[in-house]
Design a protein around this motif. Sequence first.
Motif, PDB file in Angstrom:
ATOM      1  N   LEU A  89      41.506  32.392  49.811  1.00 30.39           N
ATOM      2  CA  LEU A  89      40.911  32.346  48.499  1.00 30.39           C
ATOM      3  C   LEU A  89      40.573  30.859  48.318  1.00 30.39           C
ATOM      4  CD1 LEU A  89      41.945  34.919  46.218  1.00 30.39           C
ATOM      5  CD2 LEU A  89      39.961  35.001  47.729  1.00 30.39           C
ATOM      6  N   THR A  90      39.446  30.387  47.903  1.00 35.61           N
ATOM      7  CA  THR A  90      39.283  29.064  47.179  1.00 35.61           C
ATOM      8  C   THR A  90      39.627  28.888  45.842  1.00 35.61           C
ATOM      9  OG1 THR A  90      36.928  29.526  46.614  1.00 35.61           O
ATOM     10  CG2 THR A  90      37.324  28.478  48.833  1.00 35.61           C
ATOM     11  N   PRO A  91      39.709  28.051  45.066  1.00 35.92           N
ATOM     12  CA  PRO A  91      39.985  28.260  43.560  1.00 35.92           C
ATOM     13  C   PRO A  91      38.931  29.071  43.076  1.00 35.92           C
ATOM     14  CG  PRO A  91      40.349  25.941  44.368  1.00 35.92           C
ATOM     15  CD  PRO A  91      39.710  26.707  45.751  1.00 35.92           C
ATOM     16  N   LEU A  92      37.780  29.093  43.265  1.00 33.07           N
ATOM     17  CA  LEU A  92      36.867  29.733  42.549  1.00 33.07           C
ATOM     18  C   LEU A  92      37.149  31.182  42.974  1.00 33.07           C
ATOM     19  CD1 LEU A  92      34.028  29.809  41.035  1.00 33.07           C
ATOM     20  CD2 LEU A  92      32.920  29.459  43.181  1.00 33.07           C
ATOM     21  N   GLY A  93      37.391  31.506  44.147  1.00 28.85           N
ATOM     22  CA  GLY A  93      37.678  32.752  44.476  1.00 28.85           C
ATOM     23  C   GLY A  93      38.822  33.474  44.155  1.00 28.85           C
ATOM     24  N   ARG A  94      39.936  32.417  43.636  1.00 30.22           N
ATOM     25  CA  ARG A  94      41.093  32.996  42.988  1.00 30.22           C
ATOM     26  C   ARG A  94      40.633  33.393  41.608  1.00 30.22           C
ATOM     27  NH1 ARG A  94      45.594  35.119  43.814  1.00 30.22           N
ATOM     28  NH2 ARG A  94      45.778  33.688  45.700  1.00 30.22           N
ATOM     29  N   SER A  95      39.919  32.644  40.836  1.00 31.43           N
ATOM     30  CA  SER A  95      39.734  32.949  39.600  1.00 31.43           C
ATOM     31  C   SER A  95      38.964  34.194  39.405  1.00 31.43           C
ATOM     32  CB  SER A  95      38.831  31.843  38.827  1.00 31.43           C
ATOM     33  OG  SER A  95      37.461  31.821  39.500  1.00 31.43           O
ATOM     34  N   VAL A  96      38.270  34.531  40.452  1.00 26.80           N
ATOM     35  CA  VAL A  96      37.330  35.920  40.367  1.00 26.80           C
ATOM     36  C   VAL A  96      38.233  36.948  40.923  1.00 26.80           C
ATOM     37  CG1 VAL A  96      35.559  37.187  41.402  1.00 26.80           C
ATOM     38  CG2 VAL A  96      35.051  34.747  40.869  1.00 26.80           C
ATOM     39  N   ALA A  97      39.065  36.764  41.970  1.00 24.26           N
ATOM     40  CA  ALA A  97      39.792  37.692  42.437  1.00 24.26           C
ATOM     41  C   ALA A  97      41.090  38.184  41.551  1.00 24.26           C
ATOM     42  CB  ALA A  97      40.889  37.283  43.527  1.00 24.26           C
ATOM     43  N   ASP A  98      41.606  37.026  40.525  1.00 21.74           N
ATOM     44  CA  ASP A  98      42.439  37.315  39.579  1.00 21.74           C
ATOM     45  C   ASP A  98      41.979  38.608  38.739  1.00 21.74           C
ATOM     46  OD1 ASP A  98      44.446  35.706  40.771  1.00 21.74           O
ATOM     47  OD2 ASP A  98      44.220  34.309  39.330  1.00 21.74           O
ATOM     48  N   ARG A  99      40.631  38.248  38.257  1.00 20.30           N
ATOM     49  CA  ARG A  99      40.077  39.159  37.287  1.00 20.30           C
ATOM     50  C   ARG A  99      39.917  40.630  37.747  1.00 20.30           C
ATOM     51  NH1 ARG A  99      38.943  34.220  35.878  1.00 20.30           N
ATOM     52  NH2 ARG A  99      38.508  33.667  33.709  1.00 20.30           N
ATOM     53  N   LEU A 100      39.669  40.628  39.152  1.00 20.89           N
ATOM     54  CA  LEU A 100      39.338  41.829  39.854  1.00 20.89           C
ATOM     55  C   LEU A 100      40.683  42.645  40.173  1.00 20.89           C
ATOM     56  CD1 LEU A 100      36.785  40.857  42.713  1.00 20.89           C
ATOM     57  CD2 LEU A 100      36.506  42.628  40.743  1.00 20.89           C
ATOM     58  N   VAL A 101      41.825  41.825  40.593  1.00 22.23           N
ATOM     59  CA  VAL A 101      43.066  42.327  40.564  1.00 22.23           C
ATOM     60  C   VAL A 101      43.436  43.031  39.217  1.00 22.23           C
ATOM     61  CG1 VAL A 101      45.613  42.146  40.876  1.00 22.23           C
ATOM     62  CG2 VAL A 101      43.746  41.204  42.489  1.00 22.23           C
ATOM     63  N   ALA A 102      43.259  42.506  38.107  1.00 22.68           N
ATOM     64  CA  ALA A 102      43.433  43.096  36.756  1.00 22.68           C
ATOM     65  C   ALA A 102      42.740  44.128  36.515  1.00 22.68           C
ATOM     66  CB  ALA A 102      43.380  42.065  35.784  1.00 22.68           C
ATOM     67  N   LEU A 103      41.456  44.156  36.951  1.00 19.85           N
ATOM     68  CA  LEU A 103      40.492  45.531  36.610  1.00 19.85           C
ATOM     69  C   LEU A 103      41.108  46.460  37.537  1.00 19.85           C
ATOM     70  CD1 LEU A 103      38.030  46.957  35.596  1.00 19.85           C
ATOM     71  CD2 LEU A 103      36.818  45.959  37.488  1.00 19.85           C
ATOM     72  N   PHE A 104      41.625  46.410  38.919  1.00 22.37           N
ATOM     73  CA  PHE A 104      42.044  47.317  39.710  1.00 22.37           C
ATOM     74  C   PHE A 104      43.158  47.965  39.190  1.00 22.37           C
ATOM     75  CE2 PHE A 104      40.427  44.633  43.756  1.00 22.37           C
ATOM     76  CZ  PHE A 104      39.045  45.153  43.568  1.00 22.37           C
TER      77      PHE A 104
END
Length: 130
Positions: A92-107
């Motif tokens: 993940l890039t820093p941008l990808g990390r910010s999106v992935a963190d939100r997705l993981v919380a949603l999951f």
Amino acid sequence: MASIEGLAAIEPYDVFARSCPSRPTLEHVTGRWGGLVLGVLASRPLRFNELRRRVDGVSQKILAQTLQALERDGFVHRELISTFPLRVEYSLTPLGRSVADRLVALFAHLESQMPAVLAAQHRYDERVGR
């Protein structure tokens, strides 16, 4: 090709507007495979086949297309590692990390709510005669 400055001039972006460039990006992130790929990469960088094994059910072709779209959007970094045999690793890039963190919380939230979801589905199915 438009410059980045020219693209920034159309802000504010509105995902609900048909012509907004955020729409395809939203599809890449929330489509069937993009969110899962970002969620898996949130744990650590992985090689292609590791990703394919972890994202159960994705074909090689679709995974490659998904990774290309996420890389183009700036969420995923593809690194060629000069070993023998040659290795490619995705992270993940820093941008990808910010999106992935939100997705993981949603999951996690969705998984914790599955008993209520399954109960609602059961009630619905009984009501409509499924």
